[in-house]
Design a protein around this motif. Structure first.
Motif, short mmCIF file in Angstrom:
data_model
loop_
_atom_site.label_atom_id
_atom_site.label_comp_id
_atom_site.label_asym_id
_atom_site.label_seq_id
_atom_site.Cartn_x
_atom_site.Cartn_y
_atom_site.Cartn_z
N HIS A 222 0.83 -1.21 0.00
CA HIS A 222 0.00 0.00 0.00
C HIS A 222 0.87 1.26 0.00
O HIS A 222 2.01 1.23 0.45
CB HIS A 222 -0.92 0.01 1.23
N LEU A 223 0.29 2.34 -0.50
CA LEU A 223 0.99 3.62 -0.44
C LEU A 223 1.28 3.96 1.01
O LEU A 223 0.40 3.82 1.86
CB LEU A 223 0.11 4.75 -1.01
N SER A 224 2.48 4.42 1.29
CA SER A 224 2.76 4.85 2.66
C SER A 224 2.89 6.37 2.73
O SER A 224 3.31 6.93 3.74
CB SER A 224 4.03 4.17 3.19
N ALA A 225 2.50 7.07 1.66
CA ALA A 225 2.59 8.53 1.63
C ALA A 225 1.63 9.08 0.59
O ALA A 225 1.21 8.37 -0.33
CB ALA A 225 4.01 8.97 1.29
N GLN A 247 3.68 13.71 2.19
CA GLN A 247 3.19 13.57 3.55
C GLN A 247 3.11 12.07 3.81
O GLN A 247 2.31 11.37 3.19
CB GLN A 247 1.80 14.20 3.69
N ASN A 248 3.94 11.59 4.70
CA ASN A 248 3.92 10.15 5.00
C ASN A 248 2.81 9.83 5.99
O ASN A 248 2.42 10.66 6.80
CB ASN A 248 5.29 9.74 5.56
N ASP A 250 2.84 8.05 8.45
CA ASP A 250 3.27 8.02 9.86
C ASP A 250 3.44 9.43 10.43
O ASP A 250 3.92 9.59 11.56
CB ASP A 250 4.58 7.22 10.00
N GLY A 251 3.07 10.47 9.68
CA GLY A 251 3.12 11.84 10.20
C GLY A 251 4.36 12.61 9.80
O GLY A 251 4.39 13.83 9.96
N THR A 252 5.38 11.94 9.30
CA THR A 252 6.59 12.64 8.89
C THR A 252 6.43 13.19 7.46
O THR A 252 5.50 12.83 6.75
CB THR A 252 7.82 11.70 8.93
N VAL A 253 7.36 14.07 7.09
CA VAL A 253 7.34 14.67 5.75
C VAL A 253 8.64 14.31 5.04
O VAL A 253 9.71 14.34 5.63
CB VAL A 253 7.20 16.20 5.85
N THR A 254 8.53 13.91 3.76
CA THR A 254 9.72 13.68 2.95
C THR A 254 9.93 14.89 2.06
O THR A 254 8.97 15.37 1.43
CB THR A 254 9.54 12.42 2.07
N HIS A 255 11.15 15.38 2.01
CA HIS A 255 11.45 16.56 1.19
C HIS A 255 12.10 16.15 -0.13
O HIS A 255 12.74 15.11 -0.23
CB HIS A 255 12.35 17.53 1.98
N TYR A 256 11.93 17.00 -1.11
CA TYR A 256 12.48 16.74 -2.45
C TYR A 256 14.00 16.87 -2.41
O TYR A 256 14.52 17.82 -1.81
CB TYR A 256 11.87 17.72 -3.45
N GLU A 257 14.67 15.94 -3.05
CA GLU A 257 16.13 15.96 -3.02
C GLU A 257 16.77 16.01 -4.40
O GLU A 257 17.99 16.02 -4.51
CB GLU A 257 16.66 14.71 -2.29
N GLY A 258 15.93 16.04 -5.44
CA GLY A 258 16.49 16.00 -6.81
C GLY A 258 16.93 17.37 -7.31
O GLY A 258 16.98 18.35 -6.57
N GLU A 259 17.23 17.42 -8.59
CA GLU A 259 17.60 18.68 -9.25
C GLU A 259 16.38 19.60 -9.31
O GLU A 259 15.25 19.12 -9.42
CB GLU A 259 18.05 18.38 -10.70
N PRO A 260 16.58 20.91 -9.28
CA PRO A 260 15.45 21.83 -9.47
C PRO A 260 14.74 21.52 -10.80
O PRO A 260 15.40 21.20 -11.79
CB PRO A 260 16.11 23.21 -9.52
N GLY A 261 13.44 21.58 -10.80
CA GLY A 261 12.69 21.27 -12.03
C GLY A 261 11.26 21.72 -11.93
O GLY A 261 10.87 22.40 -10.96
N PHE A 262 10.49 21.33 -12.93
CA PHE A 262 9.08 21.72 -12.98
C PHE A 262 8.23 20.44 -12.98
O PHE A 262 8.24 19.69 -13.95
CB PHE A 262 8.81 22.55 -14.24
#
Lengths: 290, 290
Positions: A222-225, A247-248, A250-262
């Motif tokens: 299942h999706l976890s976020a 938005q995970n 479990d209440g935590t947040v994952t931030h974007y880590e890739g190259e800037p983009g659209f």
């Protein structure tokens, strides 16, 4: 040289604008006197009856040489891809301009997805933008041999994506806007055919896909976020490293880590099948030739 | 007297907020210490696997006495309705508060659909409105014997509808808002259970269904009109005679001719099955008793 124009609806059976628009244009006889013949195709007829994206497999992933050249009849969309290849193709034949009508649940507004095998495609997109400045242009893979979409049947081809629209729903504003785009595309094709001069800008800004971002999943599949609220509906707005991505559960947040983009196709319903949460593009300015 | 609370998700398998929210609440153990036991039910398990509204028939139309009392196994949802009646029912048993989670493609915001067999239902809705003033309340049929919904299994029952949300999509903002509504409903139930005083207004404004408006169709069974652009997304805004209702495919406009009212479920995807373009309600102020 373009000798025919085909407007395709219902490549995905739960996207209702295409089927109803080709029906309307046919009934109106809108382009029946056109100097280039315009015809219409309802692509995935069976999926349209059920208002589902597809029956056995995604038709818009079924135009590979491998599928077109085999005889396995077990997958409905593979049979239908071969039928459509007979009707509009064969795949290498380039006398037809194919306009394939789609919609998206993402907030992408009016977007043209253009292949760059022929300079004509970007010119036509530029002409639409002259009349509708908010229209965005996505430039897709150069290499036709890898191409799986219905539009790969001709070098002259464009997909129209309009959103946000829930699947199985018809929206008057987007229906009317798609009709206007088609009229501009046909006008441009006819002007080129009659060698009428059409002044276009020297360049066009396009978006090119660089990455597909997957949903995180739990061990049981299942999706976890979810796409983070601050990113939802922000298609074509800049995404930079450090900005919230998921938005995970479990209440935590994952931030974007890739190259800037659209980002585009943010939280698109159909991409849940492929586990894709969004697609990252980079912007590029390209010279308009020809 | 309420002795159990059951939160139901996935009564429609393409509405993702319910299934993911009950999964989260169960994993969080959010209400595991509650003075009234809270449990969770994934209603249409098979349709959830396919992310389709239903397999053979709409589960939320399958809780009639006729279906619950027969033994015909040919329709998956009828079998499942009998199983759920065993789990949560039997239908006449009223010791359970059922909260059934739904979403809509219409622009209805957060709406509670309440049955008025028990004064508790409207009191609980009023309590939610105290904390979330934008929440709307629809009061559904009094007569339980005609009722076909999962919520008809108990006199204490409420459906939560949140929109606009495309089918097959999970939206963080609406997911979080639905969770807040559930917490208020459980808080209120516990306060009533412990006989803690809870001051509520003396009245509540509700919407009652008066009419269902059908799509016009052509002779070959296709829609011949769309909801007019000026009505799209205007759920709960006044509709008066003479206002545009449909944009017909032939270019003409059909105007509304009924009694003044408040439209809901405007252009809801699921209602295309039943050919319903929108539902008209009238507003009514009701005394809160008890």
């Amino acid at each position: 040289m373009i000798k025919k124009i085909t407007i395709v609806g219902g490549t995905h059976g739960n996207e209702l604008i295409g089927p109803y628009l080709i029906r309307k244009l046919e009934q109106d006889k809108s382009f029946s006197q056109s100097a280039i013949p315009v015809d219409y195709l309802l692509a995935n007829t069976e999926a349209c009856k059920r208002a589902s994206r597809f029956i056995d497999a995604d038709l818009n992933r079924s135009f590979t040489d491998e599928i077109l050249n085999n005889n396995d009849d077990s997958v409905y969309e593979h049979r239908r891809a071969r039928e459509i290849n007979q009707l509009l193709g064969p795949k290498a034949n380039n006398d037809r301009f194919i306009i394939d009508l789609h919609s998206t649940t993402s907030n992408m507004g009016m977007t043209l997805i253009v292949r760059d095998q022929a300079a004509f495609n970007l010119q036509a997109a530029s002409y639409v933008q002259q009349h509708m400045p908010d229209v965005k242009v996505i430039l897709s893979d150069r290499d036709k041999s890898f191409s799986r979409t219905l539009n790969s049947l001709s070098d002259y081809a464009m997909a129209i994506e309009v959103g946000p629209l829930p699947n199985g729903v018809l929206r008057h504003d987007q229906f009317a806007e798609t009709e206007v785009v088609i009229k501009h595309l046909i006008d441009f094709t006819l002007m080129r055919h009659s060698q009428q001069p059409t002044a276009l800008p020297r360049t066009i800004d396009v978006y090119k896909v660089t990455e597909r971002i997957q949903y995180p999943k739990s061990d049981d599949g299942h999706l976890s976020a979810m796409v983070h609220d601050s990113l939802q509906d922000k298609d074509f707005e800049g995404l930079k490293p450090g900005m919230p991505l998921f938005q995970n559960m479990d209440g935590t947040v994952t931030h974007y880590e890739g190259e800037p983009g659209f980002p585009i196709f943010i939280n698109e319903a159909a991409y849940y099948y492929e586990n894709t949460a969004l697609v990252i593009t980079r912007q590029e300015t390209i010279a308009l030739t020809g």
